[in-house]
Write a protein that holds these residues in place. Structure first.
Motif, short mmCIF file in Angstrom:
data_model
loop_
_atom_site.label_atom_id
_atom_site.label_comp_id
_atom_site.label_asym_id
_atom_site.label_seq_id
_atom_site.Cartn_x
_atom_site.Cartn_y
_atom_site.Cartn_z
N SER A 61 0.84 -1.20 0.00
CA SER A 61 0.00 0.00 0.00
C SER A 61 0.87 1.25 0.00
CB SER A 61 -0.93 0.00 1.22
OG SER A 61 -0.18 -0.11 2.42
N SER A 62 2.07 1.16 0.60
CA SER A 62 2.97 2.33 0.64
C SER A 62 3.41 2.73 -0.76
CB SER A 62 4.20 2.00 1.50
OG SER A 62 3.86 1.75 2.82
N LEU A 63 3.82 1.75 -1.55
CA LEU A 63 4.26 2.05 -2.91
C LEU A 63 3.08 2.50 -3.77
CD1 LEU A 63 6.41 2.17 -5.06
CD2 LEU A 63 6.13 -0.29 -5.43
N LYS A 64 1.95 1.87 -3.58
CA LYS A 64 0.76 2.24 -4.35
C LYS A 64 0.39 3.70 -4.09
CE LYS A 64 -3.61 0.12 -5.71
NZ LYS A 64 -4.51 -1.03 -5.49
N ARG A 65 0.44 4.11 -2.83
CA ARG A 65 0.12 5.51 -2.49
C ARG A 65 1.15 6.47 -3.05
NH1 ARG A 65 -1.21 3.21 2.62
NH2 ARG A 65 0.83 3.86 3.42
N PHE A 66 2.43 6.08 -2.96
CA PHE A 66 3.50 6.96 -3.45
C PHE A 66 3.34 7.22 -4.94
CE2 PHE A 66 7.73 7.91 -5.07
CZ PHE A 66 8.19 8.85 -4.16
N LEU A 67 3.07 6.18 -5.71
CA LEU A 67 2.96 6.34 -7.16
C LEU A 67 1.71 7.13 -7.57
CD1 LEU A 67 4.07 2.77 -8.33
CD2 LEU A 67 5.41 4.89 -8.39
N ALA A 68 0.77 7.26 -6.65
CA ALA A 68 -0.48 7.96 -6.96
C ALA A 68 -0.48 9.41 -6.49
CB ALA A 68 -1.66 7.22 -6.33
N ILE A 69 0.63 9.88 -5.88
CA ILE A 69 0.67 11.26 -5.39
C ILE A 69 0.60 12.22 -6.57
CG2 ILE A 69 2.03 12.98 -4.15
CD1 ILE A 69 3.31 10.71 -2.56
N LYS A 70 -0.39 13.08 -6.57
CA LYS A 70 -0.61 13.95 -7.73
C LYS A 70 0.43 15.05 -7.85
CE LYS A 70 -3.90 17.04 -5.38
NZ LYS A 70 -3.03 18.22 -5.43
N ASP A 71 1.10 15.40 -6.77
CA ASP A 71 2.10 16.46 -6.81
C ASP A 71 3.48 15.97 -7.23
OD1 ASP A 71 0.29 18.45 -5.99
OD2 ASP A 71 0.55 17.88 -3.90
N VAL A 72 3.64 14.67 -7.37
CA VAL A 72 4.91 14.10 -7.82
C VAL A 72 4.83 13.82 -9.31
CG1 VAL A 72 6.51 12.15 -7.63
CG2 VAL A 72 5.41 13.07 -5.57
N THR A 73 5.83 14.24 -10.06
CA THR A 73 5.88 14.00 -11.50
C THR A 73 6.88 12.88 -11.78
OG1 THR A 73 5.36 16.31 -12.00
CG2 THR A 73 6.31 14.99 -13.76
N PHE A 74 6.38 11.76 -12.25
CA PHE A 74 7.22 10.62 -12.59
C PHE A 74 7.60 10.72 -14.06
CE2 PHE A 74 4.58 9.35 -9.05
CZ PHE A 74 5.50 8.79 -8.18
N VAL A 75 8.89 10.71 -14.35
CA VAL A 75 9.35 10.90 -15.71
C VAL A 75 10.13 9.67 -16.17
CG1 VAL A 75 9.43 13.41 -15.51
CG2 VAL A 75 11.46 12.09 -14.92
N GLY A 76 9.93 9.29 -17.42
CA GLY A 76 10.64 8.14 -17.95
C GLY A 76 10.62 8.15 -19.47
N VAL A 77 11.49 7.36 -20.05
CA VAL A 77 11.57 7.22 -21.50
C VAL A 77 10.90 5.90 -21.88
CG1 VAL A 77 13.11 7.02 -23.49
CG2 VAL A 77 13.69 8.55 -21.59
N HIS A 78 9.89 5.98 -22.74
CA HIS A 78 9.10 4.81 -23.15
C HIS A 78 8.43 4.15 -21.94
CE1 HIS A 78 11.06 5.55 -26.89
NE2 HIS A 78 12.23 5.07 -26.51
N ILE A 79 7.73 4.95 -21.13
CA ILE A 79 7.11 4.40 -19.93
C ILE A 79 5.63 4.08 -20.10
CG2 ILE A 79 8.73 5.65 -18.46
CD1 ILE A 79 6.40 7.50 -17.68
N LYS A 80 5.09 4.31 -21.28
CA LYS A 80 3.66 4.09 -21.46
C LYS A 80 3.27 2.65 -21.15
CE LYS A 80 3.13 7.68 -24.98
NZ LYS A 80 2.81 7.99 -26.39
#
Length: 235
Positions: free
Chosen positions: A113-132
């Motif tokens: 649940s900790s990781l799930k919540r972290f990845l869903a934080i709207k104020d954090v921008t996750f950036v990656g190449v070919h991450i779709k």
């Protein structure tokens, strides 16, 4: 303030990058440390990278162990190559910030649940190449909705008016945009066992380098073309 504890790697630009490898079940403290540092300095960009593992697959290496992976080797390339033989799963998720990199070993069947919540934080921008594909896989496999993910290859192509950037790997894109030269991924590492509970230093360096490159590219692109940022919203 707490910090990361693990191997210190020297990146191609001379940066010393602290890394820590944890299981998903034990990731909550590292995620807390990352978030607290991000909030304290106002840098909410996170480089994002995953490594695929193959269940039921006895890892082998290409006939020539010295072969370097081609510049366009992607997650989809690997999954297509083995799709008729085994199931592939996300084995490792790497998050990189100003503070360092956290490499999180995932279970094929559940996620904390900790990781799930972290990845869903709207104020954090996750950036990656070919991450779709990665974003979609996380949603399909674990029900994760990433509120704020940015596809850097598309963004770079738009900002620099260079359509071919969409085909570049993260390391190639770093060379063009940041003038940082990263060595190509060794195939012996790429095809190694990413489900191993004791990742070797070559695996750690490979995953951390890709996430670091994504973080640096993301910072540069978002500073130079913030109005052009196109986020991927999974719903």
């Amino acid at each position: 303030m707490e910090t990361l504890r693990g191997p210190q790697l020297t990146m191609s630009d001379g940066t010393t990058l602290v890394t820590e490898v944890v299981s998903d079940d034990d990731s909550h403290l590292c995620l807390y440390v990352l978030l607290q540092d991000m909030l304290s300095v106002g840098d909410m960009v996170v480089g994002f990278e995953i490594e695929w593992g193959f269940k039921g697959y006895s890892s082998t290496i290409p006939r020539s162990s010295s072969v370097k992976c081609t510049e366009h080797s992607s997650h989809s390339d690997r999954s297509e190559h083995h799709s008729k033989k085994v199931e592939h799963h996300i084995a490792l998720l790497t998050l990189c910030t100003r503070l360092g990199c956290v490499l999180i070993r995932l279970s094929p069947n559940s996620i904390s649940s900790s990781l799930k919540r972290f990845l869903a934080i709207k104020d954090v921008t996750f950036v990656g190449v070919h991450i779709k594909e990665d974003v979609q896989k996380l949603k399909d496999a674990y029900g994760i909705v990433m509120r704020n993910a940015v596809e850097l290859s598309d963004l770079a192509a738009k900002i620099y008016d260079h359509p071919r950037f969409v085909f570049y790997s993260g390391r190639e894109l770093a060379g063009k945009i940041l003038s940082i030269k990263f060595e190509a991924k060794p195939c012996t590492v790429l095809w190694s066992n990413w489900f191993d509970h004791n990742l070797n230093i070559e695996q750690i360096e490979c995953a951390a380098t890709d996430a670091y490159a994504a973080y640096k590219i993301g910072k540069k692109l978002m500073e130079s073309g913030s109005s052009s940022v196109k986020r991927l919203f999974s719903s």
